[in-house]
Write a protein that holds these residues in place. Structure first.
Motif, mmCIF file in Angstrom:
data_model
loop_
_atom_site.group_PDB
_atom_site.id
_atom_site.type_symbol
_atom_site.label_atom_id
_atom_site.label_comp_id
_atom_site.label_asym_id
_atom_site.label_seq_id
_atom_site.Cartn_x
_atom_site.Cartn_y
_atom_site.Cartn_z
ATOM 1 N N GLU A 3 0.850 -1.198 0.000
ATOM 2 C CA GLU A 3 0.000 0.000 0.000
ATOM 3 C C GLU A 3 0.880 1.241 0.000
ATOM 4 O O GLU A 3 1.765 1.388 0.855
ATOM 5 C CB GLU A 3 -0.919 0.010 1.218
ATOM 6 N N CYS A 4 0.612 2.148 -0.936
ATOM 7 C CA CYS A 4 1.381 3.382 -1.063
ATOM 8 C C CYS A 4 0.455 4.566 -0.823
ATOM 9 O O CYS A 4 -0.595 4.675 -1.446
ATOM 10 C CB CYS A 4 2.013 3.490 -2.454
ATOM 11 N N GLU A 5 0.861 5.461 0.076
ATOM 12 C CA GLU A 5 0.041 6.623 0.422
ATOM 13 C C GLU A 5 0.861 7.900 0.258
ATOM 14 O O GLU A 5 1.909 8.067 0.879
ATOM 15 C CB GLU A 5 -0.461 6.522 1.856
ATOM 16 N N LEU A 6 0.349 8.812 -0.568
ATOM 17 C CA LEU A 6 1.015 10.079 -0.849
ATOM 18 C C LEU A 6 0.383 11.190 -0.015
ATOM 19 O O LEU A 6 -0.835 11.333 0.019
ATOM 20 C CB LEU A 6 0.899 10.414 -2.335
ATOM 21 N N THR A 7 1.233 11.985 0.662
ATOM 22 C CA THR A 7 0.781 13.167 1.383
ATOM 23 C C THR A 7 1.682 14.340 1.015
ATOM 24 O O THR A 7 2.843 14.149 0.618
ATOM 25 C CB THR A 7 0.829 12.962 2.913
ATOM 26 N N SER A 8 1.145 15.561 1.158
ATOM 27 C CA SER A 8 1.929 16.743 0.790
ATOM 28 C C SER A 8 1.444 17.958 1.561
ATOM 29 O O SER A 8 0.253 18.083 1.855
ATOM 30 C CB SER A 8 1.838 16.998 -0.715
ATOM 31 N N PHE A 9 2.374 18.850 1.888
ATOM 32 C CA PHE A 9 2.027 20.114 2.529
ATOM 33 C C PHE A 9 3.081 21.156 2.162
ATOM 34 O O PHE A 9 4.195 20.825 1.723
ATOM 35 C CB PHE A 9 1.940 19.955 4.054
ATOM 36 N N SER A 10 2.723 22.403 2.339
ATOM 37 C CA SER A 10 3.654 23.496 2.056
ATOM 38 C C SER A 10 3.911 24.293 3.321
ATOM 39 O O SER A 10 3.003 24.496 4.141
ATOM 40 C CB SER A 10 3.097 24.426 0.972
ATOM 41 N N THR B 107 0.483 23.714 -10.676
ATOM 42 C CA THR B 107 0.120 25.001 -10.112
ATOM 43 C C THR B 107 -1.323 25.352 -10.457
ATOM 44 O O THR B 107 -1.979 24.673 -11.257
ATOM 45 C CB THR B 107 1.056 26.101 -10.630
ATOM 46 N N GLY B 108 -1.803 26.436 -9.875
ATOM 47 C CA GLY B 108 -3.180 26.850 -10.113
ATOM 48 C C GLY B 108 -3.451 27.256 -11.548
ATOM 49 O O GLY B 108 -4.581 27.138 -12.026
ATOM 50 N N ASP B 109 -2.419 27.727 -12.271
ATOM 51 C CA ASP B 109 -2.597 28.132 -13.667
ATOM 52 C C ASP B 109 -2.284 27.005 -14.649
ATOM 53 O O ASP B 109 -2.131 27.243 -15.842
ATOM 54 C CB ASP B 109 -1.732 29.352 -13.980
ATOM 55 N N GLY B 110 -2.171 25.755 -14.132
ATOM 56 C CA GLY B 110 -1.964 24.606 -15.014
ATOM 57 C C GLY B 110 -0.518 24.308 -15.350
ATOM 58 O O GLY B 110 -0.239 23.432 -16.177
ATOM 59 N N ASP C 3 3.635 27.855 -5.419
ATOM 60 C CA ASP C 3 2.425 27.951 -6.236
ATOM 61 C C ASP C 3 1.805 26.590 -6.540
ATOM 62 O O ASP C 3 0.725 26.521 -7.126
ATOM 63 C CB ASP C 3 2.746 28.663 -7.556
ATOM 64 N N ILE C 4 2.464 25.511 -6.176
ATOM 65 C CA ILE C 4 1.951 24.160 -6.445
ATOM 66 C C ILE C 4 0.735 23.897 -5.557
ATOM 67 O O ILE C 4 0.767 24.109 -4.345
ATOM 68 C CB ILE C 4 3.036 23.104 -6.191
ATOM 69 N N LYS D 238 3.721 -0.344 -11.575
ATOM 70 C CA LYS D 238 3.658 1.073 -11.239
ATOM 71 C C LYS D 238 2.225 1.573 -11.153
ATOM 72 O O LYS D 238 1.293 0.962 -11.690
ATOM 73 C CB LYS D 238 4.427 1.900 -12.257
ATOM 74 N N ALA D 239 2.068 2.724 -10.483
ATOM 75 C CA ALA D 239 0.768 3.367 -10.348
ATOM 76 C C ALA D 239 0.990 4.846 -10.092
ATOM 77 O O ALA D 239 2.050 5.262 -9.603
ATOM 78 C CB ALA D 239 -0.043 2.746 -9.216
ATOM 79 N N ASN D 240 -0.017 5.656 -10.432
ATOM 80 C CA ASN D 240 0.048 7.104 -10.236
ATOM 81 C C ASN D 240 -0.819 7.508 -9.045
ATOM 82 O O ASN D 240 -1.959 7.056 -8.910
ATOM 83 C CB ASN D 240 -0.423 7.832 -11.497
ATOM 84 N N LEU D 241 -0.267 8.405 -8.226
ATOM 85 C CA LEU D 241 -0.977 8.918 -7.066
ATOM 86 C C LEU D 241 -0.999 10.440 -7.134
ATOM 87 O O LEU D 241 -0.101 11.053 -7.708
ATOM 88 C CB LEU D 241 -0.309 8.490 -5.754
ATOM 89 N N SER D 242 -2.014 11.070 -6.550
ATOM 90 C CA SER D 242 -2.093 12.528 -6.512
ATOM 91 C C SER D 242 -2.803 12.968 -5.238
ATOM 92 O O SER D 242 -3.636 12.236 -4.694
ATOM 93 C CB SER D 242 -2.808 13.079 -7.737
ATOM 94 N N VAL D 243 -2.478 14.190 -4.787
ATOM 95 C CA VAL D 243 -3.075 14.698 -3.560
ATOM 96 C C VAL D 243 -3.016 16.217 -3.569
ATOM 97 O O VAL D 243 -2.116 16.816 -4.174
ATOM 98 C CB VAL D 243 -2.340 14.127 -2.316
ATOM 99 N N LYS D 244 -3.977 16.858 -2.912
ATOM 100 C CA LYS D 244 -3.969 18.298 -2.752
ATOM 101 C C LYS D 244 -2.927 18.697 -1.707
ATOM 102 O O LYS D 244 -2.751 18.008 -0.697
ATOM 103 C CB LYS D 244 -5.350 18.804 -2.323
ATOM 104 N N VAL D 245 -2.275 19.814 -1.926
ATOM 105 C CA VAL D 245 -1.265 20.298 -0.994
ATOM 106 C C VAL D 245 -1.946 21.024 0.166
ATOM 107 O O VAL D 245 -2.782 21.907 -0.037
ATOM 108 C CB VAL D 245 -0.272 21.254 -1.686
ATOM 109 N N LYS D 246 -1.603 20.635 1.377
ATOM 110 C CA LYS D 246 -2.135 21.298 2.561
ATOM 111 C C LYS D 246 -1.230 22.472 2.936
ATOM 112 O O LYS D 246 -0.006 22.328 2.939
ATOM 113 C CB LYS D 246 -2.226 20.318 3.735
ATOM 114 N N ARG D 247 -1.842 23.594 3.240
ATOM 115 C CA ARG D 247 -1.081 24.793 3.592
ATOM 116 C C ARG D 247 -0.882 24.860 5.087
ATOM 117 O O ARG D 247 -1.830 24.820 5.865
ATOM 118 C CB ARG D 247 -1.817 26.059 3.105
#
Length: 208
Positions: free
Chosen positions: A97-104, A151-154, A182-183, A196-205
């Motif tokens: 199991e792979c879990e992606l997390t992100s914050f700024s 980023t917000g502008d793509g 800006d990510i 392989k597999a692709n994961l994505s997550v929203k960045v927490k501020r």
């Protein structure tokens, strides 16, 4: 006839036997007559009859049925929301199991991937490692992870540092970062033993 013969024998009222049970019954009936209608109906046997069974209670009256339908709708909304938004950052690759997390924080975006074997598979690995200790059969798996941000502008931002390492029967974290505040979304491609597999997550501020 003497004076005493003209006297009639009388009883002292205090000596008469008092019927307490009858008195108590009369008081009880008087209280019921003066009680609210719901109490009188209860004693008369014409009160509200409660429906047995949890489901029957939920649909026994119109108001209960409305409340029951609202409960079902709320539960459906929660399930739909969970299915639509809660699994993009977690994937199972080759029994891991792979879990992606992100914050700024402080103009830097941090990303982390937690990799660990599924519970049943971990037990198999532990048995195999104990049985084949020191042999080539217990070699760990290679992991390779590439990170990108959006980023917000793509605009797509490629993280300069990739992550690689080995995993077996323990939890392993792979971390990296990039100086681009800006990510708003971080994605990664995780490769484990050619799968392989692709994961994505929203960045927490994080507040500075």
């Amino acid at each position: 006839m003497g004076f005493g013969d003209r006297l009639k024998e009388t009883k002292d009222p205090s000596q008469e036997e008092f019927d307490y049970e009858n008195y108590k019954s009369e008081i009880h009936e008087e209280r019921i007559r003066n009680a609210p209608k719901i109490v009188r109906d209860y004693y008369n046997g014409t009160g509200i009859k409660f429906t047995k069974g949890f489901f029957k209670v939920l649909v026994a009256t119109k108001s209960n049925r409305i409340i029951f339908m609202v409960m079902l709708m709320c539960a459906a909304i929660v399930l739909i929301k969970a299915n639509l938004s809660g699994t993009d950052n977690i994937k199972v690759i080759n029994n891991y199991e792979c879990e992606l997390t992100s914050f700024s924080y402080d103009d830097v975006v941090f990303a982390s991937v937690k990799v660990h074997p599924l519970a049943k598979y971990r037990k198999e690995l532990e048995k195999k490692a104990s049985k084949d200790a020191g042999s080539e059969n217990a070699e760990p798996f290679e992991v390779f992870i590439e990170f990108t941000g959006e980023t917000g502008d793509g605009r797509t931002v490629v993280f300069e540092n990739t992550c690689s390492g080995q995993i077996y029967d323990k939890v392993v974290f792979f971390r990296t970062s990039t100086a681009d505040c800006d990510i708003i979304t971080v994605s990664c491609t995780v490769t484990i033993d050619s799968q392989k597999a692709n994961l994505s997550v929203k960045v927490k501020r994080k507040l500075q």
